[in-house]
Design a protein around this motif. Structure first.
Motif, PDB file in Angstrom:
ATOM      1  N   ASP A 118      34.499  55.859  36.371  1.00  0.00           N
ATOM      2  CA  ASP A 118      35.642  55.594  35.505  1.00  0.00           C
ATOM      3  C   ASP A 118      36.229  56.896  34.957  1.00  0.00           C
ATOM      4  O   ASP A 118      36.552  57.017  33.797  1.00  0.00           O
ATOM      5  CB  ASP A 118      35.232  54.673  34.353  1.00  0.00           C
ATOM      6  CG  ASP A 118      34.086  55.257  33.536  1.00  0.00           C
ATOM      7  OD1 ASP A 118      33.360  56.120  34.059  1.00  0.00           O
ATOM      8  OD2 ASP A 118      33.931  54.831  32.377  1.00  0.00           O
ATOM      9  N   ARG A 140      39.880  63.138  45.754  1.00  0.00           N
ATOM     10  CA  ARG A 140      41.018  62.956  46.666  1.00  0.00           C
ATOM     11  C   ARG A 140      41.319  64.248  47.426  1.00  0.00           C
ATOM     12  O   ARG A 140      41.633  64.229  48.621  1.00  0.00           O
ATOM     13  CB  ARG A 140      42.252  62.497  45.889  1.00  0.00           C
ATOM     14  CG  ARG A 140      42.096  61.114  45.246  1.00  0.00           C
ATOM     15  CD  ARG A 140      43.402  60.655  44.620  1.00  0.00           C
ATOM     16  NE  ARG A 140      43.241  59.425  43.871  1.00  0.00           N
ATOM     17  CZ  ARG A 140      43.218  58.210  44.416  1.00  0.00           C
ATOM     18  NH1 ARG A 140      43.343  58.079  45.724  1.00  0.00           N
ATOM     19  NH2 ARG A 140      43.076  57.138  43.660  1.00  0.00           N
ATOM     20  N   ILE A 197      36.012  56.813  45.713  1.00  0.00           N
ATOM     21  CA  ILE A 197      37.373  56.547  45.230  1.00  0.00           C
ATOM     22  C   ILE A 197      37.582  55.045  45.027  1.00  0.00           C
ATOM     23  O   ILE A 197      38.161  54.609  44.023  1.00  0.00           O
ATOM     24  CB  ILE A 197      38.414  57.125  46.209  1.00  0.00           C
ATOM     25  CG1 ILE A 197      38.354  58.655  46.207  1.00  0.00           C
ATOM     26  CG2 ILE A 197      39.825  56.655  45.843  1.00  0.00           C
ATOM     27  CD1 ILE A 197      39.175  59.311  47.296  1.00  0.00           C
ATOM     28  N   SER A 257      35.893  53.924  41.940  1.00  0.00           N
ATOM     29  CA  SER A 257      36.632  54.380  40.772  1.00  0.00           C
ATOM     30  C   SER A 257      37.812  53.474  40.482  1.00  0.00           C
ATOM     31  O   SER A 257      38.089  53.131  39.321  1.00  0.00           O
ATOM     32  CB  SER A 257      37.114  55.817  40.982  1.00  0.00           C
ATOM     33  OG  SER A 257      36.033  56.704  41.148  1.00  0.00           O
ATOM     34  N   GLU A 258      38.520  53.094  41.524  1.00  0.00           N
ATOM     35  CA  GLU A 258      39.665  52.184  41.348  1.00  0.00           C
ATOM     36  C   GLU A 258      39.208  50.844  40.773  1.00  0.00           C
ATOM     37  O   GLU A 258      39.863  50.272  39.889  1.00  0.00           O
ATOM     38  CB  GLU A 258      40.368  51.968  42.689  1.00  0.00           C
ATOM     39  CG  GLU A 258      41.057  53.194  43.254  1.00  0.00           C
ATOM     40  CD  GLU A 258      42.292  53.599  42.454  1.00  0.00           C
ATOM     41  OE1 GLU A 258      42.774  52.776  41.646  1.00  0.00           O
ATOM     42  OE2 GLU A 258      42.767  54.738  42.620  1.00  0.00           O
ATOM     43  N   ARG A 296      45.122  46.827  40.918  1.00  0.00           N
ATOM     44  CA  ARG A 296      44.138  47.856  41.280  1.00  0.00           C
ATOM     45  C   ARG A 296      43.241  47.354  42.411  1.00  0.00           C
ATOM     46  O   ARG A 296      42.963  48.076  43.368  1.00  0.00           O
ATOM     47  CB  ARG A 296      43.289  48.218  40.058  1.00  0.00           C
ATOM     48  CG  ARG A 296      43.991  49.087  39.061  1.00  0.00           C
ATOM     49  CD  ARG A 296      43.967  50.543  39.486  1.00  0.00           C
ATOM     50  NE  ARG A 296      44.590  51.391  38.499  1.00  0.00           N
ATOM     51  CZ  ARG A 296      44.471  52.706  38.449  1.00  0.00           C
ATOM     52  NH1 ARG A 296      43.727  53.330  39.350  1.00  0.00           N
ATOM     53  NH2 ARG A 296      45.089  53.423  37.545  1.00  0.00           N
ATOM     54  N   TYR A 346      45.051  47.288  45.646  1.00  0.00           N
ATOM     55  CA  TYR A 346      45.188  48.636  46.207  1.00  0.00           C
ATOM     56  C   TYR A 346      43.955  48.994  47.034  1.00  0.00           C
ATOM     57  O   TYR A 346      44.070  49.556  48.128  1.00  0.00           O
ATOM     58  CB  TYR A 346      45.385  49.658  45.081  1.00  0.00           C
ATOM     59  CG  TYR A 346      45.377  51.092  45.566  1.00  0.00           C
ATOM     60  CD1 TYR A 346      46.534  51.691  46.047  1.00  0.00           C
ATOM     61  CD2 TYR A 346      44.197  51.847  45.564  1.00  0.00           C
ATOM     62  CE1 TYR A 346      46.526  53.007  46.516  1.00  0.00           C
ATOM     63  CE2 TYR A 346      44.176  53.154  46.028  1.00  0.00           C
ATOM     64  CZ  TYR A 346      45.345  53.725  46.494  1.00  0.00           C
ATOM     65  OH  TYR A 346      45.329  55.015  46.973  1.00  0.00           O
ATOM     66  N   VAL A 347      42.778  48.681  46.508  1.00  0.00           N
ATOM     67  CA  VAL A 347      41.535  48.952  47.237  1.00  0.00           C
ATOM     68  C   VAL A 347      41.512  48.173  48.541  1.00  0.00           C
ATOM     69  O   VAL A 347      41.160  48.707  49.601  1.00  0.00           O
ATOM     70  CB  VAL A 347      40.309  48.601  46.373  1.00  0.00           C
ATOM     71  CG1 VAL A 347      39.028  48.669  47.198  1.00  0.00           C
ATOM     72  CG2 VAL A 347      40.218  49.540  45.176  1.00  0.00           C
TER      73      VAL A 347
END
Length: 252
Positions: free
Chosen positions: A137, A144, A177, A180-181, A200, A203-204
């Motif tokens: 988090d 990235r 990543i 984290s998302e 979110r 998006y993943v």
């Protein structure tokens, strides 16, 4: 890990410049001899693992002789020294300078590889390392960047000796990543911000669908759509979850 540019001491030949006057020649030879002597000392220090002292010598040589016959190797070894001493800001600055000035260097794949490793190291939180946990988090800019560095090797230098390891590190980095998302999505869900949470997670699903976080993303989307009473989106997500993860607790 094998770093050919830092752990193999090489024999360096002196280049004697011919001229009309012997005095300038003697100065050049003496100067080159001093550079060679200091550089070999730094190489031995690298082999011994004394990265701090090696970095000091290499940094001084780089500042005094930035365009000499050994300049590229000095700069490559300096990058590695900074990396090993956790001086990631200096390492990245040296890497970016080298890439800008030597875009076609024969060891450019190594430089991108070191950039990826350095970005991963920069991303580590000292406190988290001490307690032996990972957190997802937090800012993931360096992850990235590292993914982009490793991807550059795989795409542009597929025959590189670093390509195989770069692929493995891409898998780890991409999964981090994705986690984290979803950590951010979880945060939104705890605050009943279900639209943001669903976006979110979506998006993943759409951009990181080859990671092991797909099931978690579908779960969050399903719960969020249920709370938002978006029946069509809920039904579609439910079918995808049921088809791919029939044993999931949310599947009846």
């Amino acid at each position: 890990m094998n770093f050919k540019h830092t752990l193999i001491a090489s024999s360096l030949a002196l280049t004697v410049l011919a001229g009309c006057s012997s005095a300038p020649d003697e100065v050049v030879v003496a100067e080159q001899s001093a550079v060679e002597s200091q550089y070999l000392e730094a190489k031995n220090l690298l082999i011994e693992g004394n990265y701090v002292r090696a970095a000091e010598i290499l940094s001084a040589l780089d500042a005094s002789f930035p365009f000499g016959p050994y300049s590229h190797q000095i700069q490559l070894d300096l990058i590695y020294s900074y990396y090993k001493t956790d001086n990631t800001s200096q390492a990245l600055a040296s890497i970016d300078r080298f890439l800008k000035l030597n875009p076609t260097h024969t060891d450019i794949d190594y430089v991108y590889y070191m950039r990826g490793l350095t970005n991963l190291k920069a991303a580590k939180n000292a406190l988290q390392e001490m307690v032996g946990i990972e957190r997802f988090d937090r800012d993931i800019t360096e992850h990235r960047e590292a993914f982009s560095d490793f991807n550059k090797i795989v795409i542009d230098y597929p025959e590189s000796q670093y390509a195989k390891d770069a692929r493995q590190r891409m898998i780890y980095t991409k999964n981090f990543i994705a986690k984290s998302e979803l950590a951010v999505a979880e945060y939104y869900m705890r605050r009943s911000a279900y639209v943001a949470a669903a976006n979110r997670a979506k998006y993943v699903l759409e951009n990181l669908g080859d990671t092991d976080q797909v099931e978690n993303a579908l779960e969050m989307m399903l719960v969020s759509y249920d709370q938002l009473e978006l029946t069509d989106l809920y039904d579609n997500t439910y079918q995808v979850l049921k088809l791919n993860y029939p044993d999931n607790p949310l599947v009846n």
